[in-house]
Structures are given as C-alpha cells and as structure tokens.
Design an enzyme around this catalytic site. Structure first.
Site, mmCIF file in Angstrom:
data_model
loop_
_atom_site.group_PDB
_atom_site.id
_atom_site.type_symbol
_atom_site.label_atom_id
_atom_site.label_comp_id
_atom_site.label_asym_id
_atom_site.label_seq_id
_atom_site.Cartn_x
_atom_site.Cartn_y
_atom_site.Cartn_z
ATOM 1 N N ARG A 253 17.406 12.089 -21.210
ATOM 2 C CA ARG A 253 18.409 13.125 -21.332
ATOM 3 C C ARG A 253 19.546 12.920 -20.312
ATOM 4 N NH1 ARG A 253 16.764 19.121 -22.588
ATOM 5 N NH2 ARG A 253 14.885 18.123 -23.339
ATOM 6 N N HIS B 53 -3.566 1.769 -16.558
ATOM 7 C CA HIS B 53 -3.068 0.613 -15.800
ATOM 8 C C HIS B 53 -4.186 -0.129 -15.058
ATOM 9 C CE1 HIS B 53 -2.975 3.294 -12.267
ATOM 10 N NE2 HIS B 53 -2.914 2.219 -11.529
ATOM 11 N N GLU C 294 -8.301 6.616 -1.957
ATOM 12 C CA GLU C 294 -6.883 6.522 -1.599
ATOM 13 C C GLU C 294 -6.659 7.204 -0.270
ATOM 14 O OE1 GLU C 294 -3.965 6.808 -5.072
ATOM 15 O OE2 GLU C 294 -5.573 8.184 -5.597
ATOM 16 N N HIS D 182 -9.584 5.744 -15.323
ATOM 17 C CA HIS D 182 -9.772 4.501 -14.567
ATOM 18 C C HIS D 182 -11.253 4.213 -14.226
ATOM 19 C CE1 HIS D 182 -5.552 5.000 -14.433
ATOM 20 N NE2 HIS D 182 -5.464 5.683 -13.305
ATOM 21 N N LYS E 247 -8.518 11.588 -2.626
ATOM 22 C CA LYS E 247 -7.264 11.382 -1.893
ATOM 23 C C LYS E 247 -7.496 11.745 -0.436
ATOM 24 C CE LYS E 247 -4.196 11.634 -5.740
ATOM 25 N NZ LYS E 247 -3.721 10.276 -5.967
HETATM 26 C C1 BG6 Z 1 -2.792 7.069 -11.232
HETATM 27 C C2 BG6 Z 1 -3.067 8.439 -10.701
HETATM 28 O O1 BG6 Z 1 -3.202 6.955 -12.570
HETATM 29 O O2 BG6 Z 1 -3.503 6.109 -10.460
HETATM 30 C C3 BG6 Z 1 -2.678 8.547 -9.240
HETATM 31 O O3 BG6 Z 1 -2.331 9.403 -11.449
HETATM 32 C C4 BG6 Z 1 -3.341 7.451 -8.438
HETATM 33 O O4 BG6 Z 1 -3.020 9.821 -8.713
HETATM 34 C C5 BG6 Z 1 -3.119 6.096 -9.094
HETATM 35 O O5 BG6 Z 1 -2.775 7.474 -7.147
HETATM 36 C C6 BG6 Z 1 -3.941 5.029 -8.419
HETATM 37 O O6 BG6 Z 1 -3.580 3.776 -8.919
HETATM 38 P P1 BG6 Z 1 -3.737 2.474 -8.040
HETATM 39 O O7 BG6 Z 1 -3.345 1.378 -8.942
HETATM 40 O O8 BG6 Z 1 -2.839 2.643 -6.850
HETATM 41 O O9 BG6 Z 1 -5.181 2.436 -7.626
#
Ligand code: BG6
Length: 507
Positions: free
Chosen positions: A47, A184, A222, A246, A346
């Site tokens: 947008r 991912h 993390e 994940h 986290k």
């Molecule tokens: C994301 C989450 O899918 O993956 C995040 O939404 C997280 O909260 C991230 O920090 C972690 O990805 P990676 O590749 O840094 O382990």
C-alpha cells in the site's frame, strides 16, 4: 542443476521488514551466485507510496546491511536493483488487482518473463485468504503451461480450525502443487543435513530406534526478547510461534522413516506419518508434561533487564508464554516408549538450536566410574555454531581403565571455501524451481496443529494453569528441569545461566 524458468517474483507486503532484511538480500545473494534465471524481475507490492527508485533505494540499504555476499559489489548491486519494480495498490481491494495484472503483462512484454509468476505473501495474515482469491479473480492462478505459484509466510493459522479454513480457501483457487507454505527452519542447511546424517551413514540408522535411544532433546533457545514484535507475540506465544512449526519440523526430521527416494512426496509422506503417530496429550499430561514460562525483570551480569510484561505493545497482565517445554511420545514401532523433550524460549542465556540424541548406556558398566558408561550423545547443532558432535568414552592414558568422555566435533566453519546459504536463499530458489520438498504440505500442517490444539484449549479453559516466571538470562522455569530429570539425566546446557537472580515464581 535444474534450470530455473524465467519469471516474476511478486512480493506482497514489500514495504515490510521481511522483504528488507531477508527476501531481497537473499535474492541478491542468489544473483551473485548466478542462480537467478536470465529473465527475472521482482515486483514489490504494498500500500505504501514508493516509486521504483525510492523502493530500490530502500532495498539497496537492506542488501548492504543484510546480504552475505555484498562485500561492496557496487556494480552488481546496481545491476540487480534495476530488476526490482514497485507497485502501490490497496491489497484488500479486489478491483486493484486488474492494475497488478496489467503491470505484470507489461513486465512480460518488456523483460520476456513469459507470464510466469511466483507470488510471495508476506503481509498481515488477515490477507492470506484474500490475496489468492483476488489473484484468481484476474485469472492469475491459472497454470495453463505457466508458472503460477504462491508462497505463504508463517503464521499459517492461529489454531487448527483457522489452519483448516486457510487451507480450504487456498485450495479453492490454487492446487496443492502450487502452494508453498513457508517454514524457514526447513531452509537451514543443518536441518537438511539431518537427513544426510541419518540416511547416508550406515552407522547411525541401525541404532536409531527405541532399542538404543534413551531420549531425544530438541532445543531452540533465543537470548533476545520479543523486541518490537510485542503486539504480534502477545497474541501468539512460544507454542504457536515456535513449537507448532519449527520444533515439530525438527521432530519430523529426527523421527521419520527413510523415504524410498529423495522427492517431495516421498519425504513429506514420511513426515506426515510422524505427526499422525504423535501421542495426543491426555488431560493429566497437559498438566504434568507441558511447562510454560514468561521472562521476568531480573539482573543479568549486574544490569537490570525488563520483563516481558514491560515490553512495548504487551498487555501488562499478559499470560502469554515466552518459554515452553514439553514431553511427548511417538507411538509407532520405531519410537515406542522413547520420550522426546522439546523446549524453546526467549531471553535465555544464549542463542542455540540443536537436536540431541541420547543413546542408552552399554548393558554392563565394565570399567566403573561416573564417565565410564554414560551412553553416547549425538548433538546435531542447527545454529549458530553449525556442526555435529559425538560424545564418546575414551580410556584415560596411563594405568588402569579410567574412562573419560571426549568430543568428536565437526564445525561447518572448518570447511574451507564453503558458503552456507541462508534459509531464504534456499527456499526462494526451490520455489522458483518448483520443488516443494522443504515446504510444508497442507495435511502435515493440519496434523501438527492437531497435536498443539488441546494445549491451547486447556490454557484457554484454565487461564489460571501454572505460568512460571523465569529470570532473563536463565534457562527457563525450574519446572522444566523436573520434566526431564531422571537418574543422570538433565537438559543439555550449552552454556551457564547468566542471570544474577534466582527468582522463580508462579505468575
Ligand atoms: C520466527 C519466530 O519464526 O523464528 C521468531 O517468529 C523467532 O519469534 C525466529 O525469533 C527464530 O528463527 P531463527 O532462524 O533465528 O532461529
């Protein structure tokens, strides 16, 4: 390698962070490696009001900051930027999609992209059911010998029902082989290497079962907090944000049967079977085998750090979990009785993702002593120090038979001249090639949600279910240790607690 067909990559949500930090830098890195097709265009759609030039300027900044292969390659950067275009439309207005169609036709004429389009949805999830519909109204879903694919970023649904609904709405206009659901983690080189470790070595697979494996640990820790994503995260939490996708994907790679061939269907069929065999958590296990926590203000190395409830856009009384640990079982012939422990959180002491296979000790402790018969451990380090570590017993040189645990340790960083592509490079390339192996299939995604749903329901129905505070810089709530503790068993702690406070409390 298979040749990639000429095409336009259309990124919806192009003004967002993902495009800036990940997608466009990954595309540039593919370009540097000469992996993009000859006739290739990127069309950013959002947008916000950008011209081609102002959008290119922003993307140039993203590339210089986040690409792995930029190294001041100014000439290549300029050339690559000239393949990026921008179109401002109201993405929730169906009539704007005719403008998109004309823009695409114009690109086809000018740049020979031949009507092949890959659509990437990196927008707020509320648009995920709408954009595909509006594309279809313009006929932009029709294959007819062309590439018409669609990538959906996470989160794919917020619960089982919404995931089923989203699948149904996508399947109304696109076929399953046109839909690429992004996770991912699957793009990470080390995650794919789990398959190679298991299925290209003859020594692991014969031991990879309940007869020889005592338990399996899967960790994604993390050190950062929720940063500027408090608004999203508070409605999500660690279970939805990390476990449903994940961590369960990692579980599937550890637990699946060998596929008969390396092909998207063969691999994804085996993963689906793992999800289908996960034992549903009983009411009692929901209480005992799921531990949730939330980080609280505390001192880390002498510095006071704020808690989750103080984060921007987070409800000051939030009961959203920033940590979760689970014990689960896979009820099939291979894994019967082997506990799988999953944890993610986290504000833990470090950033580390790893899968740890704990083998059973030998049947006789022949040499005596603490380290003489621990059972071997295989650590598959997903990130950041990518590699493979096998802990094994060795005789301490000298008299007698004293045993010491030593490491056989491989680090990817030891590979000379080997470039580790980013997850987005690999996944974008695969989608352009038409290989969905590393994307989640709809049935598996729903199956993963089916395991998670009872936990969500339980917390919803019992808001007072325990939520433990844990200090920033610690390894999470104490209850998580109890989940895994047994004779000589604890979680693996890749580094020590950093927190100065021993505050653990129920919130
Ligand atoms: C994301 C989450 O899918 O993956 C995040 O939404 C997280 O909260 C991230 O920090 C972690 O990805 P990676 O590749 O840094 O382990």
């Amino acid at each position: 390698m298979k040749q990639i067909t000429d095409q336009v990559l259309v990124i919806f949500g192009a003004s967002g962070d993902l495009t800036y930090r990940k997608l466009v830098p990954a595309l540039f890195d593919l370009y540097i490696q000469d992996l993009l097709p000859e006739n290739f265009r990127v069309l950013g759609v959002a947008r916000s009001d950008f011209s081609d030039d102002s959008f290119r300027k922003k993307m140039s900044e993203g590339i210089t900051n986040y690409s792995s292969l930029y190294h001041s390659r100014k000439e290549e950067l300029d050339y690559f930027l000239s393949s990026i275009h921008y179109l401002s439309i109201n993405t929730d207005n169906p009539s704007d999609y005719s403008t998109l169609k004309s823009e695409l036709e114009q690109l086809d004429t000018e740049y020979k992209t031949d009507g092949n389009y890959l659509f990437y949805l990196s927008t707020p999830p509320s648009l995920y059911p709408l954009i595909p519909r509006y594309l279809a109204l313009q006929g932009l879903n029709k294959k007819e010998g062309k590439i018409r694919r669609i990538i959906i970023e996470k989160p794919f649904g917020t619960d089982l029902i919404s995931a089923i609904n989203l699948n149904q709405s996508l399947l109304a206009d696109f076929e399953e082989d046109q839909i690429y659901r992004m996770d991912h983690y699957l793009g990470k080189e080390t995650v794919q290497n789990m398959l190679v470790t298991r299925f290209s070595n003859s020594i692991y697979e014969p031991l990879w079962n309940r007869n020889f494996i005592h338990h399996v640990e899967i960790t994604a820790a993390e050190s950062i907090g929720v940063e500027n994503r408090g608004g999203y995260y508070d409605g999500s939490g660690a279970l939805r944000d990390m476990v449903q996708n994940h961590l369960l994907q990692l579980l599937a790679f550890v637990a699946m049967e060998p596929p008969s061939v390396i092909g998207s269907d063969a691999i994804r069929n085996e993963k689906l079977k793992v999800f289908q065999a996960i034992r549903p958590l009983s009411h009692e296990n929901l209480l005992t085998d799921v531990i949730r926590g939330q980080y609280i203000a505390s001192k880390v190395k002498g510095v006071m750090e704020g808690g989750y409830r103080e984060e921007k856009n987070v409800n000051p009384e939030s009961r959203t979990e920033t940590y979760i640990a689970l014990k689960m079982f896979i009820d099939n012939w291979r894994w019967g009785g082997v506990p799988f422990y999953l944890r993610t959180g986290k504000r833990l002491p470090t950033r580390v993702s790893e899968v740890v296979i704990h083998f059973k000790p030998a049947p006789l402790n022949l040499f005596g002593g603490d380290e003489s018969n621990r059972g071997n451990t295989l650590v598959m380090r997903i990130q950041p120090d990518e590699g493979l570590l096998l802990k094994t017993g060795m005789k301490v040189p000298g008299s007698g038979y004293n045993v010491k645990e030593v490491n056989m340790d491989f680090h990817y960083s030891q590979l000379q001249d080997t470039y580790l592509p980013s997850a987005y490079e690999r996944l974008l390339l695969d989608a352009m090639l038409g290989d969905p192996t590393l994307y989640t299939r709809g049935d598996a995604l729903e199956s993963a949600w089916s395991f998670v749903q009872p936990i969500l329901d339980y917390w919803q129905e019992n808001p007072e279910a325990p939520l433990y505070g844990y200090p920033c810089g610690s390894w999470g709530p104490e209850g998580a240790d109890k989940l895994i503790e047994g004779k000589d068993i604890t979680w693996r702690y890749p580094c020590k607690n950093l927190s100065d406070d021993g505050i653990y409390c129920e919130l």
